[in-house]
Design an enzyme around this catalytic site. Structure first.
Site, PDB file in Angstrom:
ATOM      1  CG  HIS A  61     113.171 -21.666  75.286  1.00  0.00           C
ATOM      2  ND1 HIS A  61     112.095 -20.850  75.030  1.00  0.00           N
ATOM      3  CD2 HIS A  61     114.058 -21.438  74.276  1.00  0.00           C
ATOM      4  CE1 HIS A  61     112.302 -20.173  73.922  1.00  0.00           C
ATOM      5  NE2 HIS A  61     113.496 -20.498  73.445  1.00  0.00           N
ATOM      6  CG  ASP A  79     118.176 -19.557  72.634  1.00  0.00           C
ATOM      7  OD1 ASP A  79     116.989 -19.887  72.486  1.00  0.00           O
ATOM      8  OD2 ASP A  79     118.613 -18.424  72.339  1.00  0.00           O
ATOM      9  CG  HIS A  83     114.460 -16.498  75.529  1.00  0.00           C
ATOM     10  ND1 HIS A  83     115.653 -17.170  75.716  1.00  0.00           N
ATOM     11  CD2 HIS A  83     114.033 -16.848  74.296  1.00  0.00           C
ATOM     12  CE1 HIS A  83     115.940 -17.893  74.648  1.00  0.00           C
ATOM     13  NE2 HIS A  83     114.965 -17.718  73.772  1.00  0.00           N
ATOM     14  NE  ARG A 109     119.161 -18.711  68.109  1.00  0.00           N
ATOM     15  CZ  ARG A 109     118.802 -19.919  68.507  1.00  0.00           C
ATOM     16  NH1 ARG A 109     117.807 -20.072  69.349  1.00  0.00           N
ATOM     17  NH2 ARG A 109     119.433 -20.987  68.042  1.00  0.00           N
TER      18      ARG A 109
END
Length: 308
Positions: free
Chosen positions: A113, A115, A264, A281
């Site tokens: 995916h 983000d 990723h 994150r």
């Protein structure tokens, strides 16, 4: 022959053929110089994901580092578990997921995916740091969507250049239980956008495949069977090992990636193990993607996601 780029304070060494470089010579607790910001930005655009080791930083330092490269957004459109003093921080914490999603997980999704691509302006970049890393397993992989597009036959690239695809939070098969709190939260405020299948990078001008199995649900204008067949072909292309790099997390490891040119994959090898994995994150505010034809993405549901 591989080139290692040097400045007065840092070294940037490529680690895979198409993607990824390790940066040494920086202490992220210290404020970056303008020259370092420029060098790292150029390296990010070239290598797509940068890796740092042994960084003894906390939430405040991570946010400060992130702000040198753009506006930092709130943690996530659906996140209400951010540390109260740092709403920009998303906790990727295996200890939280069973409560959030209704089943035991070690990450949001173990599908490839980009983000939050269902946003009309997905994040431009993401910065992820490890606080607790398991002794075995738990690696993350990234893939270069520019290289994946460039390797396609000319005729297929021309066809894809004119297509749009729907990105929906939850994807074709949501990663949570239907009766979970998260399912109700997403249903109450859906995120849906029609993006170009091929987006043009706003800085480099590179063309990149912009579909991913985590969020892309269908190709606009094709029959369901045609859409599914084309998406499966493209999903296989972006996952081709030749375009990927794999990163082994340790406490203090940091990854910084260009979300406009990569997808990723979170680990899928820990669900059967009694381990804890905690990463944090931050994300940088992104632009509305633009296709080869110059047309921007079209928001169907949801709002722009902005930072400060």
């Amino acid at each position: 022959m591989t080139t290692i780029e040097n400045t007065r304070t840092l070294t940037i060494a490529p680690v895979a053929g198409h993607i990824g470089a390790e940066v040494t010579g920086l202490d992220l607790r210290e404020e970056l110089t303008e020259a370092q910001v420029t060098e790292l930005t150029a390296a990010l655009h070239r290598h797509k994901v940068l890796f740092f080791r042994d960084q003894e930083i906390g939430h405040a330092e991570q946010i400060a580092f992130s702000r040198r490269f753009g506006a930092v957004t709130p943690s996530h459109p659906y996140d209400d578990d951010a540390p109260t003093e740092h709403p920009e921080i998303l906790a990727v914490d295996s200890r939280l997921y069973e409560k959030k999603f209704g089943k035991r997980k070690v990450s949001y999704t173990n599908k490839w995916h980009t983000d939050v691509s269902p946003l009309v302006n997905p994040p431009a970049a993401s910065i992820l740091r490890a606080e607790i890393a398991p002794e075995i397993g738990g690696d993350t992989q990234w893939t270069n969507l520019v290289a994946a597009y460039a390797a396609l036959p000319d005729s297929l690239r021309v066809f894809l250049d004119g297509l749009r695809a729907e990105h929906r939070f939850g994807g074709r098969i949501p990663q949570w239980e239907a009766d979970s709190d998260y399912a109700r939260k997403v249903a109450a405020a859906p995120l849906v956008t029609e993006h170009p299948v091929v987006r043009v990078h706003p800085v480099t001008g590179e063309r990149a495949l912009f579909v991913n199995p985590g969020f892309t649900t269908r190709i606009i204008g094709l029959t369901p069977a045609q859409s599914d067949a084309l998406l499966e072909l493209l999903f296989a292309e972006i996952a081709h090992p030749a375009y990927t790099v794999r990163f082994r997390w340790e406490k203090g490891s940091v990854a910084f990636w260009d979300n406009r040119a990569t997808a990723h994959l979170a680990p899928g090898d820990l669900a059967h193990l009694d381990v804890t994995r905690v990463l944090y994150r931050t994300t940088l505010e992104g632009e509305v993607p633009v296709g080869v034809d110059g047309e921007p993405s079209r928001q169907v549901a949801g709002e722009k996601f902005t930072g400060a």
